[in-house]
Design an enzyme around this catalytic site. Structure first.
Site, PDB file in Angstrom:
ATOM      1  N   ASP A 155     -22.737  11.369  15.103  1.00  0.00           N
ATOM      2  CA  ASP A 155     -21.480  11.866  15.655  1.00  0.00           C
ATOM      3  C   ASP A 155     -20.423  10.772  15.747  1.00  0.00           C
ATOM      4  OD1 ASP A 155     -21.681  14.603  16.114  1.00  0.00           O
ATOM      5  OD2 ASP A 155     -22.781  14.317  17.991  1.00  0.00           O
ATOM      6  N   TYR A 180     -15.463  -2.835   9.499  1.00  0.00           N
ATOM      7  CA  TYR A 180     -14.045  -2.493   9.442  1.00  0.00           C
ATOM      8  C   TYR A 180     -13.361  -2.857  10.753  1.00  0.00           C
ATOM      9  CZ  TYR A 180      -9.869   0.499   9.126  1.00  0.00           C
ATOM     10  OH  TYR A 180      -8.582   0.971   9.121  1.00  0.00           O
ATOM     11  N   GLY A 218       0.811  -1.208   0.000  1.00  0.00           N
ATOM     12  CA  GLY A 218       0.000   0.000   0.000  1.00  0.00           C
ATOM     13  C   GLY A 218       0.847   1.263   0.000  1.00  0.00           C
ATOM     14  N   HIS A 219       1.882   1.296  -0.835  1.00  0.00           N
ATOM     15  CA  HIS A 219       2.852   2.391  -0.796  1.00  0.00           C
ATOM     16  C   HIS A 219       2.331   3.707  -1.376  1.00  0.00           C
ATOM     17  CE1 HIS A 219       3.265   1.125  -4.976  1.00  0.00           C
ATOM     18  NE2 HIS A 219       3.902   2.256  -5.221  1.00  0.00           N
ATOM     19  N   SER A 242      -6.718  -0.156  14.559  1.00  0.00           N
ATOM     20  CA  SER A 242      -7.491   1.082  14.523  1.00  0.00           C
ATOM     21  C   SER A 242      -8.059   1.376  15.900  1.00  0.00           C
ATOM     22  CB  SER A 242      -8.629   0.957  13.507  1.00  0.00           C
ATOM     23  OG  SER A 242      -9.524   2.055  13.624  1.00  0.00           O
ATOM     24  N   SER A 243      -8.137   2.653  16.225  1.00  0.00           N
ATOM     25  CA  SER A 243      -8.703   3.040  17.518  1.00  0.00           C
ATOM     26  C   SER A 243     -10.198   2.724  17.599  1.00  0.00           C
ATOM     27  CB  SER A 243      -8.472   4.529  17.782  1.00  0.00           C
ATOM     28  OG  SER A 243      -9.051   5.319  16.766  1.00  0.00           O
ATOM     29  N   CYS A 244     -10.835   2.464  16.448  1.00  0.00           N
ATOM     30  CA  CYS A 244     -12.260   2.110  16.480  1.00  0.00           C
ATOM     31  C   CYS A 244     -12.486   0.714  17.049  1.00  0.00           C
ATOM     32  CB  CYS A 244     -12.891   2.236  15.094  1.00  0.00           C
ATOM     33  SG  CYS A 244     -12.368   0.989  13.908  1.00  0.00           S
ATOM     34  N   ARG A 261     -11.357  14.148  18.773  1.00  0.00           N
ATOM     35  CA  ARG A 261     -10.495  13.191  18.100  1.00  0.00           C
ATOM     36  C   ARG A 261      -9.025  13.575  18.281  1.00  0.00           C
ATOM     37  NH1 ARG A 261     -14.436  10.860  18.358  1.00  0.00           N
ATOM     38  NH2 ARG A 261     -15.727   9.882  16.733  1.00  0.00           N
ATOM     39  N   LYS A 308     -10.110  -5.389  11.757  1.00  0.00           N
ATOM     40  CA  LYS A 308      -8.937  -4.915  12.489  1.00  0.00           C
ATOM     41  C   LYS A 308      -8.742  -5.689  13.796  1.00  0.00           C
ATOM     42  CE  LYS A 308      -7.302  -1.827   9.708  1.00  0.00           C
ATOM     43  NZ  LYS A 308      -5.931  -1.974   9.146  1.00  0.00           N
ATOM     44  N   TRP A 317     -21.597  17.797   9.166  1.00  0.00           N
ATOM     45  CA  TRP A 317     -22.291  16.697   9.834  1.00  0.00           C
ATOM     46  C   TRP A 317     -22.093  16.712  11.345  1.00  0.00           C
ATOM     47  CZ3 TRP A 317     -22.895  11.163   7.642  1.00  0.00           C
ATOM     48  CH2 TRP A 317     -23.584  11.215   6.439  1.00  0.00           C
ATOM     49  N   HIS A 321     -12.000  10.377   5.668  1.00  0.00           N
ATOM     50  CA  HIS A 321     -12.159  10.554   7.104  1.00  0.00           C
ATOM     51  C   HIS A 321     -12.440  12.033   7.397  1.00  0.00           C
ATOM     52  CE1 HIS A 321      -9.888   6.661   7.237  1.00  0.00           C
ATOM     53  NE2 HIS A 321     -10.821   6.428   8.140  1.00  0.00           N
TER      54      HIS A 321
END
Length: 313
Positions: free
Chosen positions: A274, A138, A12-13, A109-111, A212, A142, A205, A182
């Site tokens: 949100d 997603y 994924g460069h 991911s922080s999610c 964040r 992860k 939105w 994002h």
């Protein structure tokens, strides 16, 4: 040992993080960097991946590839986010293990942390509560990747797989398509467009209240190189990666407006979601090893906006 003569593969460069890694590795004198475009190597093709690893005798892998997006993409295509990321992760993990790659860095991911979680979020808070539903597909992929790193290391008695959980990454080569972007890149695109058309008002939105933590892509790249260099000191656990400072979406919008020069009125559509109200990571584990971020938000924002104007707008 990871050094300037090591044979390195960046999956994924061309993306946000992969391009930053490629840049930082080249600047630091690393000479043997392998890259493949999506057309040259399909990462969801198990056979192609194993052939590639066998032929190249790769030593180190930065797994930056995957399907990523914002709230809209995650809500409308959860199965695609789940399926594609699971395939890529599994193929790379299996090939790296079979062909005895020295180290692989996987980015969580922080999610994957609970939606309602004590702040700042420590590594031990992971999987202690329900996650945010809007990013469940997603996040599930992860979570599988994070568990995968720990599982391979445990079963094969190795420290081959390194897992980091960066907070919201931003920087050049980000995706500014509103469907898949994002919040950081989406706000730049929307506010810059509002300025260009001389809009008196701009509606964004949500409430603007969620907070964040943003980390510049080159900081994540530097941390990744640091972890490769210190892999023998790492635990079989994930490492949080952040700046230790967060901002409300409203504050970010104000900072972008000031930089761009947009003087219109910003309104907030509270009928839109949100997401999680706060995601601030506790990064003390990696800080204790000797790494620290270099880029303040203002500097990173300027670099990102300049890239956007030169390459996207």
């Amino acid at each position: 040992m990871f050094n300037r003569n090591s044979l390195i593969y960046i999956a994924g460069h061309t993306g946000l993080l992969g391009s930053a890694l490629y840049k930082r590795l080249q600047e630091s004198g690393y000479k043997n960097i392998i890259t493949k475009t999506h057309k040259e190597l399909e990462l969801t093709d198990k056979s192609a991946i194993h052939t590639f690893f066998k032929e190249q005798t790769i030593e180190y892998v930065f797994l930056c590839a995957g399907k990523v997006g914002g709230i809209i993409g995650n809500r409308t295509e959860p199965a695609s986010y789940l399926h594609e990321n699971l395939l890529i992760q599994d193929n790379i993990f299996e090939a790296a293990n079979k062909h005895e790659v020295k180290n692989v860095i996987f980015y969580g991911s922080s999610c994957t942390y609970p939606k309602i979680c004590k702040q700042p979020m420590k590594e031990e808070y992971w999987l202690t509560g329900a996650i945010e539903e809007t990013s469940m597909g997603y996040a599930a992929a992860k979570i599988a990747g994070i568990i995968g790193c720990k599982s391979y290391n445990t079963q094969y008695n190795t420290n081959r797989f390194i897992c980091v959980i960066p907070n919201s990454i931003y920087g050049p080569n980000d995706n500014f398509d509103l469907k898949n972007s994002h919040v950081f890149s989406a706000l730049i695109q929307k506010i810059d467009t509002a300025k260009e058309v001389n809009a008196d008002t701009l509606t964004l939105w949500g409430s603007g209240k969620p907070r964040r933590e943003f980390i510049f892509s080159e900081d994540v790249a530097d941390a990744s190189i640091f972890l490769m260099q210190n892999s023998d000191k790492l635990e079989n656990s994930h490492y949080n990666l952040g700046t230790g400072e967060d901002y409300s979406i409203k504050e970010l919008a104000q900072s972008i407006s000031q930089l761009i020069g947009y003087k219109g009125d910003i309104k907030w559509d509270t009928s839109k979601p949100d997401g999680t109200m706060q995601k601030l990571l506790d990064s003390n584990k990696i800080l204790a090893l000797g790494w620290k971020p270099k880029f303040a938000l203002e500097e990173g924002l300027l670099k990102t906006y300049q890239w956007y104007k030169e390459n996207y707008a």
